[in-house]
Design an enzyme around this catalytic site. Structure first.
Site, mmCIF file in Angstrom:
data_model
loop_
_atom_site.group_PDB
_atom_site.id
_atom_site.type_symbol
_atom_site.label_atom_id
_atom_site.label_comp_id
_atom_site.label_asym_id
_atom_site.label_seq_id
_atom_site.Cartn_x
_atom_site.Cartn_y
_atom_site.Cartn_z
ATOM 1 N N LYS A 149 -26.110 -21.062 33.135
ATOM 2 C CA LYS A 149 -25.174 -21.307 32.058
ATOM 3 C C LYS A 149 -23.970 -19.484 31.862
ATOM 4 C CE LYS A 149 -23.778 -22.813 27.892
ATOM 5 N NZ LYS A 149 -22.937 -23.933 27.735
ATOM 6 N N GLU A 182 -22.026 -35.122 35.166
ATOM 7 C CA GLU A 182 -22.088 -33.945 33.564
ATOM 8 C C GLU A 182 -21.260 -34.092 33.433
ATOM 9 O OE1 GLU A 182 -23.818 -30.539 32.717
ATOM 10 O OE2 GLU A 182 -23.068 -29.690 34.417
HETATM 11 N N1 PXG Z 1 -23.088 -29.446 30.022
HETATM 12 C C1 PXG Z 1 -22.184 -27.935 30.705
HETATM 13 C C2 PXG Z 1 -21.280 -27.930 31.600
HETATM 14 C C3 PXG Z 1 -22.373 -27.296 29.475
HETATM 15 O O1 PXG Z 1 -20.721 -26.176 28.554
HETATM 16 C C4 PXG Z 1 -23.403 -28.863 28.001
HETATM 17 C C5 PXG Z 1 -23.423 -29.802 29.788
HETATM 18 C C6 PXG Z 1 -24.380 -28.788 26.738
HETATM 19 O O2 PXG Z 1 -25.592 -28.409 26.655
HETATM 20 P P1 PXG Z 1 -26.335 -27.822 24.817
HETATM 21 O O3 PXG Z 1 -26.799 -26.784 25.607
HETATM 22 O O4 PXG Z 1 -24.975 -27.314 24.422
HETATM 23 O O5 PXG Z 1 -26.472 -29.112 24.529
HETATM 24 C C7 PXG Z 1 -22.714 -27.952 27.542
HETATM 25 C C8 PXG Z 1 -22.553 -26.605 26.593
HETATM 26 C C9 PXG Z 1 -17.488 -24.310 24.517
HETATM 27 C C10 PXG Z 1 -19.020 -25.362 23.957
HETATM 28 O O6 PXG Z 1 -17.259 -23.282 23.306
HETATM 29 C C11 PXG Z 1 -19.279 -26.033 25.635
HETATM 30 C C12 PXG Z 1 -21.097 -25.508 25.481
HETATM 31 C C13 PXG Z 1 -21.539 -25.900 24.142
HETATM 32 C C14 PXG Z 1 -20.714 -25.043 23.137
HETATM 33 C C15 PXG Z 1 -19.418 -24.874 22.602
HETATM 34 O O7 PXG Z 1 -16.907 -25.398 24.900
HETATM 35 N N2 PXG Z 1 -20.623 -26.608 26.750
#
Ligand code: PXG
Length: 288
Positions: A149, A182
């Site tokens: 990330k 995804e």
């Molecule tokens: N794929 C990607 C590419 C992400 O960035 C997820 C899956 C889901 O992961 P989690 O661990 O959150 O279940 C993410 C997470 C935002 C924002 O500000 C983006 C995410 C999470 C929270 C906020 O747009 N991405």
């Protein structure tokens, strides 16, 4: 609003970092998006673990311990008096000079923002979301592993621009050889004949915390689950499709490109998982 910056709480307009910070110059850093529900931080330990794992993958040494990082999150939440919050935890390579060399960056920058969360409109949860397949393919794991990330989110932003062009909120991202990876900020699941599937993260997807929670709920409630390589055609013909993410939680998908997902409304397994997820967020978390 108070921001945690390198060990201190400072007012928002005083929370400034150097223009020489490699997080800004090169997207050289890592981050987490975490959520709190009514004074409980959801899956804090898992988010912090993933942050350190991402940092390790880019050989960035975070100068404080996991436990101090967790404390910093809690301290920032308390200072801002937020019950339902979105937390952005960022660690950059730190200030260096004009050049890629990370050895020039002597001290990583750490900051934590806690803010109100902007949610998807309620109707998306009730009626489902429309998404499109992005023209932009997901980064190759051999180039920049989507499991990291990192602050380098241009790949996702380009796909988000594809979504916006088509007037929808999210875009499905495929791997370079055409498998489902995804969405730009969410993992993707499908239900077929009562069985739940999601692609393995090794195809090029983030190992989502919400993804793991959903898999856990499925196992506990007797829904058969397995990881599987998925083609767009498999999704088009699925009984149910939904997305998972910290911001989105679990959100049903009713249309992908010009294909309507069966029934054109959220399916029963999706609804069950949504309900169980909601219950969990009410009781499971770190109190602050
Ligand atoms: N794929 C990607 C590419 C992400 O960035 C997820 C899956 C889901 O992961 P989690 O661990 O959150 O279940 C993410 C997470 C935002 C924002 O500000 C983006 C995410 C999470 C929270 C906020 O747009 N991405």
């Amino acid at each position: 609003m108070k921001i945690y910056l390198d060990g201190a709480l400072v007012e928002k307009d005083k929370a400034v970092i150097s223009v020489f910070d490699h997080g800004l110059l090169y997207g050289d850093g890592v981050f987490e998006g975490i959520r709190t529900y009514n004074g409980l931080v959801f899956r804090l330990k898992e988010h912090i673990e993933r942050l350190y794992k991402s940092a390790g993958a880019i050989q960035l040494n975070i100068p404080i311990t996991r436990s101090d990082m967790a404390d910093a999150v809690v301290i920032t939440l308390r200072a801002n008096n937020l019950k339902d919050a979105y937390i952005r935890l960022v660690v950059t390579r730190g200030p260096g000079d004009l050049g890629l060399d990370p050895r020039k960056c002597k001290k990583p920058t750490i900051f934590i923002i806690t803010d109100r969360i902007t949610l998807y409109p309620k109707e998306f949860y009730q009626n489902g979301l429309k998404i499109v397949t992005a023209v932009t393919r997901r980064n190759l794991p051999q180039a920049l592993d989507p499991r990291i990330k990192s602050l380098n989110y241009l790949n996702n932003i380009l796909a988000k621009i594809d979504a916006i062009k088509y007037g929808v909120e999210e875009a499905l991202m495929l791997t370079s050889d055409g498998y489902v990876a995804e969405c730009t900020g969410d993992n993707v699941f499908m239900v077929k004949a009562g069985n739940l599937f999601t692609p393995p993260v090794s195809v090029g997807a983030l190992e989502g915390i919400t993804r793991a929670v959903v898999i856990d709920i499925a196992r506990k409630t007797g829904i058969t689950f397995s990881e599987k390589m998925i083609r767009p055609d498999d999704l088009y013909s699925a009984d149910e499709v939904f997305l998972t993410g910290t911001a989105a939680e679990i959100i049903p998908v009713i249309m992908i490109d010009d294909k309507v997902i069966k029934g054109s409304k959220p399916g029963s397994i999706t609804l069950r998982l949504m309900e169980e997820f909601k219950k969990l967020t009410k009781v499971d978390g770190v109190r602050y």
